[in-house]
Enzyme design. Sequence first.
Site, PDB file in Angstrom:
ATOM      1  N   ILE A   9       0.821  -1.221   0.000  1.00 45.23           N
ATOM      2  CA  ILE A   9       0.000   0.000   0.000  1.00 45.23           C
ATOM      3  C   ILE A   9       0.852   1.267   0.000  1.00 45.23           C
ATOM      4  O   ILE A   9       0.399   2.318  -0.468  1.00 45.23           O
ATOM      5  CB  ILE A   9      -0.993  -0.030   1.188  1.00 45.23           C
ATOM      6  CG1 ILE A   9      -2.166   0.913   0.952  1.00 45.23           C
ATOM      7  CG2 ILE A   9      -0.299   0.270   2.510  1.00 45.23           C
ATOM      8  CD1 ILE A   9      -3.327   0.702   1.912  1.00 45.23           C
ATOM      9  N   GLY A  30       3.865  -4.561  10.926  1.00 45.00           N
ATOM     10  CA  GLY A  30       3.003  -4.735   9.768  1.00 45.00           C
ATOM     11  C   GLY A  30       2.890  -3.497   8.902  1.00 45.00           C
ATOM     12  O   GLY A  30       3.871  -2.783   8.671  1.00 45.00           O
ATOM     13  N   ASP A  32       1.533  -0.677   9.458  1.00 47.35           N
ATOM     14  CA  ASP A  32       1.820   0.552  10.210  1.00 47.35           C
ATOM     15  C   ASP A  32       3.312   0.896  10.118  1.00 47.35           C
ATOM     16  O   ASP A  32       3.692   2.032   9.766  1.00 47.35           O
ATOM     17  CB  ASP A  32       1.394   0.309  11.671  1.00 47.35           C
ATOM     18  CG  ASP A  32       1.292   1.574  12.493  1.00 47.35           C
ATOM     19  OD1 ASP A  32       1.499   2.668  11.950  1.00 47.35           O
ATOM     20  OD2 ASP A  32       0.996   1.455  13.701  1.00 47.35           O
ATOM     21  N   THR A 116      -6.469  -7.877  10.220  1.00 45.40           N
ATOM     22  CA  THR A 116      -6.283  -9.292   9.860  1.00 45.40           C
ATOM     23  C   THR A 116      -4.846  -9.782  10.008  1.00 45.40           C
ATOM     24  O   THR A 116      -4.532 -10.917   9.629  1.00 45.40           O
ATOM     25  CB  THR A 116      -6.755  -9.583   8.416  1.00 45.40           C
ATOM     26  OG1 THR A 116      -5.869  -8.935   7.495  1.00 45.40           O
ATOM     27  CG2 THR A 116      -8.178  -9.140   8.187  1.00 45.40           C
ATOM     28  N   GLY A 117      -3.962  -8.918  10.542  1.00 42.87           N
ATOM     29  CA  GLY A 117      -2.580  -9.333  10.769  1.00 42.87           C
ATOM     30  C   GLY A 117      -2.379  -9.668  12.237  1.00 42.87           C
ATOM     31  O   GLY A 117      -2.959 -10.625  12.755  1.00 42.87           O
ATOM     32  N   VAL A 118      -1.610  -8.842  12.899  1.00 41.67           N
ATOM     33  CA  VAL A 118      -1.311  -9.030  14.329  1.00 41.67           C
ATOM     34  C   VAL A 118      -2.595  -9.087  15.173  1.00 41.67           C
ATOM     35  O   VAL A 118      -2.640  -9.776  16.189  1.00 41.67           O
ATOM     36  CB  VAL A 118      -0.405  -7.868  14.810  1.00 41.67           C
ATOM     37  CG1 VAL A 118      -0.133  -7.955  16.309  1.00 41.67           C
ATOM     38  CG2 VAL A 118       0.915  -7.880  14.055  1.00 41.67           C
TER      39      VAL A 118
HETATM   40  P1  ADP Z   1      -3.511  -5.219  12.415  1.00 41.77           P
HETATM   41  O1  ADP Z   1      -2.763  -4.927  13.688  1.00 41.77           O
HETATM   42  O2  ADP Z   1      -4.661  -4.263  12.165  1.00 41.77           O
HETATM   43  O3  ADP Z   1      -3.884  -6.645  12.277  1.00 41.77           O
HETATM   44  P2  ADP Z   1      -1.273  -5.590  10.533  1.00 41.77           P
HETATM   45  O4  ADP Z   1      -0.406  -4.542   9.934  1.00 41.77           O
HETATM   46  O5  ADP Z   1      -0.633  -6.603  11.418  1.00 41.77           O
HETATM   47  O6  ADP Z   1      -2.453  -4.796  11.278  1.00 41.77           O
HETATM   48  O7  ADP Z   1      -2.027  -6.374   9.390  1.00 41.77           O
HETATM   49  C1  ADP Z   1      -3.077  -5.830   8.634  1.00 41.77           C
HETATM   50  C2  ADP Z   1      -2.969  -6.297   7.208  1.00 41.77           C
HETATM   51  O8  ADP Z   1      -1.986  -5.511   6.536  1.00 41.77           O
HETATM   52  C3  ADP Z   1      -2.531  -7.750   7.059  1.00 41.77           C
HETATM   53  O9  ADP Z   1      -3.440  -8.403   6.188  1.00 41.77           O
HETATM   54  C4  ADP Z   1      -1.144  -7.651   6.430  1.00 41.77           C
HETATM   55  O10 ADP Z   1      -0.916  -8.733   5.529  1.00 41.77           O
HETATM   56  C5  ADP Z   1      -1.242  -6.351   5.691  1.00 41.77           C
HETATM   57  N1  ADP Z   1       0.018  -5.653   5.347  1.00 41.77           N
HETATM   58  C6  ADP Z   1       1.235  -5.734   5.927  1.00 41.77           C
HETATM   59  N2  ADP Z   1       2.108  -4.944   5.294  1.00 41.77           N
HETATM   60  C7  ADP Z   1       1.451  -4.330   4.275  1.00 41.77           C
HETATM   61  C8  ADP Z   1       1.785  -3.407   3.234  1.00 41.77           C
HETATM   62  N3  ADP Z   1       3.008  -2.911   3.115  1.00 41.77           N
HETATM   63  N4  ADP Z   1       0.804  -3.030   2.364  1.00 41.77           N
HETATM   64  C9  ADP Z   1      -0.448  -3.512   2.488  1.00 41.77           C
HETATM   65  N5  ADP Z   1      -0.842  -4.367   3.434  1.00 41.77           N
HETATM   66  C10 ADP Z   1       0.094  -4.786   4.322  1.00 41.77           C
END
Ligand code: ADP
Length: 166
Positions: A9, A30, A32, A116-118
Amino acid sequence: MIELIQGDITQLDVDAIVNAANESLLGGDGVDGAIHRAAGHLLLEECRQIGGCPTGEARITKGYNLRARFVIHTVGPVWRGGHHHETELLRSAYTNSLKIAAQHKLASIAFPNISTGVYRFPKQTAAQIAIRAVKDFCEKNSFPARVIFVCFDQENFAIYSQLLSK
Ligand code: ADP
């Protein structure tokens, strides 16, 4: 108009990318961490001034070194089994991000797969909530005109492809 892509993104040239932040807004893992690294340290400075964001709400900052002009930071819920308002809070995270985009008359916005990540929200359910929230909002508002779901992992991309083809 809803679009789907698989990728990073931070590389998108849109009016706003959405950050799946945590309540401190001070950066994390992730997406963020990726957004903060790509935007540069001035993003962290602006986030520090804001002073945090409750789960389900959203805040806007500039995009700094990103190609996106703005970052809309929202905080999705941590999945705790499904009986702690996770559905409503995830929907709010999407809807409140869209409201900020509409207030600023932003034409294009890109979302990651919030929570959907952490935060471990089940991906299929999260995708259904995200798509519903975006469709409901866009039916009633002219901004943003273009919403892009950005899936980083193959599993989310497959889920969104299937749901959006219906
Ligand atoms: P949360 O804490 O809301 O779960 P995360 O960052 O751990 O946030 O994950 C949210 C989603 O972002 C996951 O599906 C992960 O695969 C995705 N993600 C991680 N890095 C990127 C990136 N650079 N661009 C887009 N999506 C990403």
